[in-house]
Design an enzyme around this catalytic site. Structure first.
Site, short mmCIF file in Angstrom:
data_model
loop_
_atom_site.label_atom_id
_atom_site.label_comp_id
_atom_site.label_asym_id
_atom_site.label_seq_id
_atom_site.Cartn_x
_atom_site.Cartn_y
_atom_site.Cartn_z
N GLU A 199 40.78 -4.99 -21.94
CA GLU A 199 41.25 -4.00 -21.06
C GLU A 199 40.21 -4.04 -19.93
O GLU A 199 39.02 -3.93 -19.96
CB GLU A 199 41.45 -2.61 -21.57
CG GLU A 199 42.25 -1.85 -20.95
CD GLU A 199 43.66 -1.76 -21.57
OE1 GLU A 199 44.60 -1.19 -20.83
OE2 GLU A 199 44.03 -2.36 -22.48
N GLU B 96 55.42 9.62 -15.80
CA GLU B 96 55.73 8.57 -16.97
C GLU B 96 57.19 8.43 -16.99
O GLU B 96 57.88 9.38 -17.01
CB GLU B 96 55.23 9.31 -18.38
CG GLU B 96 55.60 8.53 -19.35
CD GLU B 96 55.27 7.22 -19.47
OE1 GLU B 96 56.14 6.47 -20.02
OE2 GLU B 96 54.20 6.64 -19.06
N GLN C 176 47.17 4.58 -26.65
CA GLN C 176 46.32 3.41 -26.56
C GLN C 176 46.21 2.79 -28.11
O GLN C 176 45.87 3.97 -28.99
CB GLN C 176 44.99 3.71 -26.12
CG GLN C 176 44.98 3.56 -24.50
CD GLN C 176 44.94 2.17 -23.95
OE1 GLN C 176 44.90 1.32 -24.68
NE2 GLN C 176 44.73 2.06 -22.73
N CYS D 272 45.75 -4.29 -19.10
CA CYS D 272 45.54 -5.13 -20.51
C CYS D 272 45.90 -6.65 -20.25
O CYS D 272 45.51 -7.32 -21.08
CB CYS D 272 46.40 -4.50 -21.57
SG CYS D 272 48.25 -4.58 -21.13
N ASN E 60 47.72 3.05 -15.13
CA ASN E 60 47.56 2.36 -16.11
C ASN E 60 48.99 1.64 -16.77
O ASN E 60 49.62 2.09 -17.64
CB ASN E 60 47.24 3.12 -17.33
CG ASN E 60 46.85 2.53 -18.71
OD1 ASN E 60 46.69 1.45 -18.93
ND2 ASN E 60 46.73 3.28 -19.81
#
Length: 500
Positions: free
Chosen positions: A493, A369, A319, A447, A419
Site C-alpha cells: 500500500e 462511500e 483493510q 494498493c 482510499n
C-alpha cells in the site's frame, strides 16, 4: 424435476468427496501448464544487487538441511499444483521477509521515478535525488507476516484431478482456457480458519446433487465462497449460488441443507458467527443487486482497531490486514497534520475506520462511500464509540463530492483522504478536490499505484487546464510511505502525501 432432500448424505462421503491428492494419468498433459509471466517481478528481482534466480530455492534447501530435513524439498512434489499456486498468488513466499521488503521498496521507487517522468513531460520539475518525484521513506513492515488476511475469496472450478467441485484459487487464465482450481492449503497469507471453511464448503458441494456453476450459460449452481474473520474470533461465510431455473421450494431446500450442514453437520466445526447466502446471476453483486440472505447467526461481525469497535457487513470494505491497518491509520493522522479545527474528508471511507480513528483529533469527519451497507456500519460505529462529530454520505463519490464542495464556504482547513479501489478515482472526484481551495493537503492511499492511480496523480499535479475544468492550483508530491499490507505478495500500500 423436483429435487428430493437426501437424508444426512454428508455423513457418508463418496470416493470423489475424499479428494485424491495425486494427479491421475489423464491429467499429465495439464501438468505442463506454466505460470503467468510476471515481467515486473522479474525486472525487480534482477535489479537487486547480487540477485540470483536460484537463491530462494538454495536458501530453502539450506534451511531444511539445518533442520535435519535433508537438502531436497519433500514437502511438495516437483512442480506440484500447490507449489504453482503458491508461486502465482504469493510469489515471494520463499524469500526471507527482509528480502521481500527490499523487492517492494524497489518497486515503489520505480513508481515514483515514473511519476517524476510523467510530471516532467508536463513541464513540472519535481525530481529529487535518485530521479524520484518526492522523498521515499523506508517501507513499514507488517506486524503479522503469516495468516494475516481477514478476508479470502475462494473460487469453485475443476481441480487438478478434474473434479469440477474444487474450492480454491486459480492457476491459469480464462483467456488461455487453462484454469485449474487448486486448494489453498499451502498459501501462507490465508488463516487456517479460512482454509477450514473452504474445505467444509467443498465437502458440502461434492455431496450435493447440484452441479457447480463454472460458466453461467452452461448451468450449475454452486459458486464462490467468501470468508471473513476478526480478532474477536468471529467468522462470517458468504456463499454465492446461481439459481438458474430453480423454484422457491428447491431454493429453500438448498438453503436448509446448507444451514444444517454448518450448524449440526460436519461443517459445525467451523463455528460460524454468520452464514450468508446470495442468489446471484452476475459476478460480484452488491447487496442492492442481490440481497445477502442470513441463514444462521449474527448479521454482522466485529473488529477492534486503535481501541474502537467496528461493525462489518458482508460486502463492506475493511483493510484485509487489520494489524497493518492500525499502523497505516496512525500515519495518515500524522501526515494530515490534523488539529482541532481540521475537517477530515474521508472519500471511499468503507465502514469509516480511517475517519473514526482520527475523529477525536479533528473538528469534523465527512465520509463518502458507495456501498450503502458500509455507510450503515459507519454510522453504527460512530454511535457505538460515542463519536458525534461526523456525517456519512452514501453514493458514488463522483456524484456526492462535487455537490458537497460546490458551495463550500467553511473557513476551517480541510484535509482529504482518498482510499479508492484499483480502478482509482473518477475524474469528477479529482476535479472537485482540485477546485476546492480549502483542501491544501491530500493523502492518497493506493494498493496499486502503478495502475489507474498514476493517472490520478498526474491529474492532481498537472498545471491548471480550463479545457478539463481543472482550475485549482496543482498539488505537489511531498512524501511517500509504503506499507507492507500484503506479505509474500509483490503488492504493498503506497501512501502519497500531496500538498499545495
Amino acid at each position: 424435476m423436483k429435487l428430493m432432500r437426501p437424508t444426512c448424505w454428508w455423513w457418508a462421503r463418496c470416493a470423489v468427496g475424499n479428494g485424491a491428492a495425486a494427479l491421475c494419468p489423464t491429467m499429465a498433459l495439464s501438468c505442463a501448464l506454466r505460470l503467468r509471466h510476471r515481467p515486473l517481478l522479474s525486472a525487480l528481482l534482477s535489479s537487486l544487487p547480487g540477485w540470483d534466480r536460484s537463491l530462494p530455492a538454495q536458501k530453502a534447501a539450506a534451511q531444511r538441511k539445518e533442520k535435519g530435513q535433508g537438502g531436497e524439498d519433500h514437502s511438495l512434489p516437483c512442480a506440484s499444483w500447490e507449489e504453482r499456486l503458491a508461486n502465482a498468488v504469493t510469489p515471494l513466499w520463499r524469500f526471507p521477509y527482509q528480502e521481500q521488503l527490499q523487492v517492494k521498496y524497489e518497486s515503489q521507487r520505480k513508481i515514483l521515478q515514473t511519476l517524476a517522468s510523467c510530471l516532467e513531460k508536463l513541464g513540472i520539475d519535481t525530481q529529487q535525488p535518485g530521479g524520484l518525484c518526492c522523498p521515499l521513506q523506508p517501507i513499514v513492515p507488517s506486524p503479522v507476516i503469516n495468516g494475516y488476511r481477514n478476508k479470502s475469496t475462494f473460487s469453485v472450478n475443476r481441480g487438478p484431478d478434474g473434479n469440477p467441485k474444487t474450492v480454491g484459487f486459480y492457476v491459469g487464465t480464462g483467456k488461455a482456457r487453462n484454469i485449474v482450481c487448486v486448494k489453498a492449503n499451502h498459501i501462507e497469507n490465508i488463516p487456517l480458519k479460512h482454509k477450514q471453511v473452504a474445505q467444509c464448503y467443498e465437502d458440502f458441494i461434492r455431496n450435493s446433487p447440484l452441479d457447480s456453476c463454472l460458466l453461467f450459460h452452461e448451468g450449475g449452481h454452486w459458486r464462490e465462497l467468501v470468508v471473513r474473520t476478526t480478532s474477536y474470533g468471529h467468522t462470517m461465510a458468504i456463499i454465492t449460488f446461481h439459481p438458474q431455473d430453480l423454484g422457491q421450494e428447491e431454493l429453500a431446500t438448498q438453503k436448509s441443507l446448507l444451514k444444517e450442514f454448518f450448524t449440526c453437520g460436519p461443517g459445525a466445526v467451523c463455528a460460524l458467527t454468520s452464514l450468508y447466502f446470495q442468489e446471484s446471476t452476475m459476478t460480484r453483486c452488491s447487496h442492492e443487486q442481490a440481497p445477502f440472505q442470513l441463514l444462521h447467526g449474527e448479521p454482522h461481525i466485529f473488529e477492534e482497531v486503535l481501541g474502537l469497535k467496528f461493525r462489518i457487513s458482508p460486502d463492506a470494505f475493511f483493510q484485509v490486514n487489520t494489524a497493518g491497518a492500525e499502523a497505516l491509520y496512525q500515519t495518515v493522522g500524522e501526515l494530515g497534520q490534523v488539529g482541532g479545527d481540521t475537517i477530515l474528508l474521508d472519500i471511499c471511507c468503507g465502514t469509516g475506520a480511517i475517519g473514526l480513528s482520527l475523529a477525536r483529533q479533528v473538528s469534523k469527519i465527512i465520509g463518502i462511500e458507495v456501498v450503502e451497507k458500509a455507510i450503515e456500519d459507519a454510522r453504527w460505529n460512530a454511535a457505538f464509540n460515542g463519536i458525534s462529530n461526523c456525517e456519512f454520505h452514501s453514493g458514488k463519490a463522483e456524484a456526492v463530492l462535487p455537490q458537497l464542495l460546490s458551495s463550500w464556504e467553511d473557513a476551517r482547513p480541510v484535509v482529504a483522504v482518498v482510499n479508492p479501489s484499483r480502478a482509482g478515482l473518477h475524474y469528477r472526484v479529482v476535479r472537485a478536490i482540485r477546485n476546492c481551495k480549502s483542501i491544501r493537503r491530500l493523502i492518497y492511499i493506493s494498493c496499486k499505484p502503478e495502475g489507474e492511480a498514476m493517472r490520478n496523480f498526474t491529474e492532481f499535479c498537472c498545471p491548471p487546464d480550463p479545457r478539463k475544468k481543472l482550475l485549482g492550483d496543482p498539488f505537489t508530491p511531498t512524501l511517500a510511505i509504503p506499507f507492507d499490507m500484503f506479505p509474500h505478495t509483490v503488492h504493498c500500500e503506497l501512501v502519497l502525501l500531496l500538498t499545495r
